[in-house]
Design a protein around this motif. Sequence first.
Motif, short mmCIF file in Angstrom:
data_model
loop_
_atom_site.label_atom_id
_atom_site.label_comp_id
_atom_site.label_asym_id
_atom_site.label_seq_id
_atom_site.Cartn_x
_atom_site.Cartn_y
_atom_site.Cartn_z
N LYS A 60 47.94 61.20 49.01
CA LYS A 60 47.67 59.77 48.79
C LYS A 60 46.57 59.52 47.77
O LYS A 60 46.45 58.42 47.24
CB LYS A 60 47.20 59.14 50.11
CG LYS A 60 48.28 58.61 51.01
CD LYS A 60 47.67 57.85 52.18
CE LYS A 60 47.00 56.56 51.78
NZ LYS A 60 47.84 55.38 51.86
N ARG A 62 43.50 59.65 48.91
CA ARG A 62 42.72 58.78 49.81
C ARG A 62 41.32 59.35 50.01
O ARG A 62 41.16 60.56 50.22
CB ARG A 62 43.43 58.70 51.15
CG ARG A 62 42.76 57.79 52.21
CD ARG A 62 43.64 57.79 53.43
NE ARG A 62 43.17 57.05 54.57
CZ ARG A 62 43.68 55.88 54.98
NH1 ARG A 62 44.62 55.31 54.27
NH2 ARG A 62 43.25 55.31 56.08
N SER A 146 49.46 54.42 55.61
CA SER A 146 50.61 53.91 54.86
C SER A 146 50.96 54.90 53.75
O SER A 146 50.08 55.55 53.18
CB SER A 146 50.29 52.53 54.29
OG SER A 146 49.05 52.55 53.61
N ASN A 148 51.65 55.07 50.63
CA ASN A 148 51.49 54.70 49.23
C ASN A 148 50.36 55.52 48.63
O ASN A 148 49.54 56.07 49.36
CB ASN A 148 51.14 53.21 49.13
CG ASN A 148 49.96 52.84 50.01
OD1 ASN A 148 50.06 52.90 51.24
ND2 ASN A 148 48.84 52.50 49.40
N SER A 154 51.42 48.72 50.05
CA SER A 154 52.06 49.57 51.06
C SER A 154 53.57 49.57 50.84
O SER A 154 54.15 48.57 50.43
CB SER A 154 51.76 49.06 52.46
OG SER A 154 50.41 49.28 52.78
N HIS A 234 42.70 47.12 47.57
CA HIS A 234 43.92 47.43 48.28
C HIS A 234 45.06 46.58 47.79
O HIS A 234 44.82 45.54 47.19
CB HIS A 234 43.69 47.04 49.75
CG HIS A 234 43.68 48.21 50.65
ND1 HIS A 234 42.63 48.47 51.48
CD2 HIS A 234 44.58 49.18 50.88
CE1 HIS A 234 42.89 49.56 52.17
NE2 HIS A 234 44.07 50.01 51.83
MG MG Z 1 47.11 51.64 53.76
#
Ligand code: MG
Length: 326
Positions: A60, A62, A146, A148, A154, A234
């Motif tokens: 991700k 992330r 999620s 993405n 998302s 986001h």
């Molecule tokens: Mg998310």
Amino acid sequence: MVLIMTTLYLDALQNEESSIAVAASLLKDGHVVALPTETVYGLAAVISNDDAIRSIFVAKGRPADNPLIVHVARASDVATVAVVSPLAQQLMDALFPGPLTLVLPKHPNVSDLVTAGLSTVAVRMPDLLLTRKIIHAAGAPLAAPSANRSGSPSPTTAQHVLEDLDGRIAAVVDAGPCREGLESTVVRVFEDHVVLLRPGACTREAIERVAQVRLTDAHDHSNVQHSPGTRYRHYAPNARVVIAFSKADAQREVGNDPSHMLLLAPADLDIGVPWRPLSGASVYAELRRADSLHVDKIIVHCDEQIQANEALLNRLRKAAEPRTDD
Ligand code: MG
Ligand code: TXA
């Protein structure tokens, strides 16, 4: 380093049984697999495998300080990952399965990678039966954000997942577009009150009716942070998103040159800009579609009905936040 792999496409609409079996066996082997839920598609790994959890963050892009939601197949499994208070049990009895995530004190056996080192863990039981069947077949709760790339909208279809993550994940299970189209509501459950950390597909009213307490907002509590994830930009498409609360506002945003613009609105306003319908279920798909059409500016008309949809308005406001280079 990112490993390039072939992402397996599993069509659960055509072959449900084999999709479940293949997804579960990949998960058991420590791979990450994108799964449909009733809210958005999630990127799943078994919570007991730290390497698999790390792969979620890598795929991700992330930040490691943003914790993941743990997904369980049965409400009784929540007690294996969290401490369940009577108020949490009351919420679960009424609203599980469903698009509600409870943040509870964590069980010591939950990896710090899942919770980003917090003393709490976020747990939900998805309403989509297919998701629960896959969790059950995988034999352990699944951590799943999620599916993405961090920062993009998302995914609400398997195609969206592939746009972002093809070649970076082991497989995607396709069950068609998600019913809700917006993420779950995240709440922190204390002994005698509940704090809203992220509005979502389960409404404030539903939670208040069940918990018999007022849901308070995170900013009312100096000791309660918003969900770490809400700090990051986001839900943002490449196009600039502007919110218009009236037709006059929308017209002003069009100005003299309506080229490369799109109107996202409950109904067409006839302002000389192509119109696409706005709803919670389709908003992420529309933001992605606008990008594929290289739209420069998306004018979003929020009438009273849209404004009353707390989760949708929250995501639209986030999409409209000015860009920082992150
Ligand atoms: Mg998310
Ligand atoms: O509907 C959903 O919730 C989807 C599907 C796949 O289940 N999942 C999802 O995950 O939206 P994600 O990672 O994109 O968002 C989870 C949010 C983040 O804002 C995260 O910071 C917050 O939940 N969160 C997770 N654990 C938390 C915790 N222990 N305390 C506070 N917030 C937490």
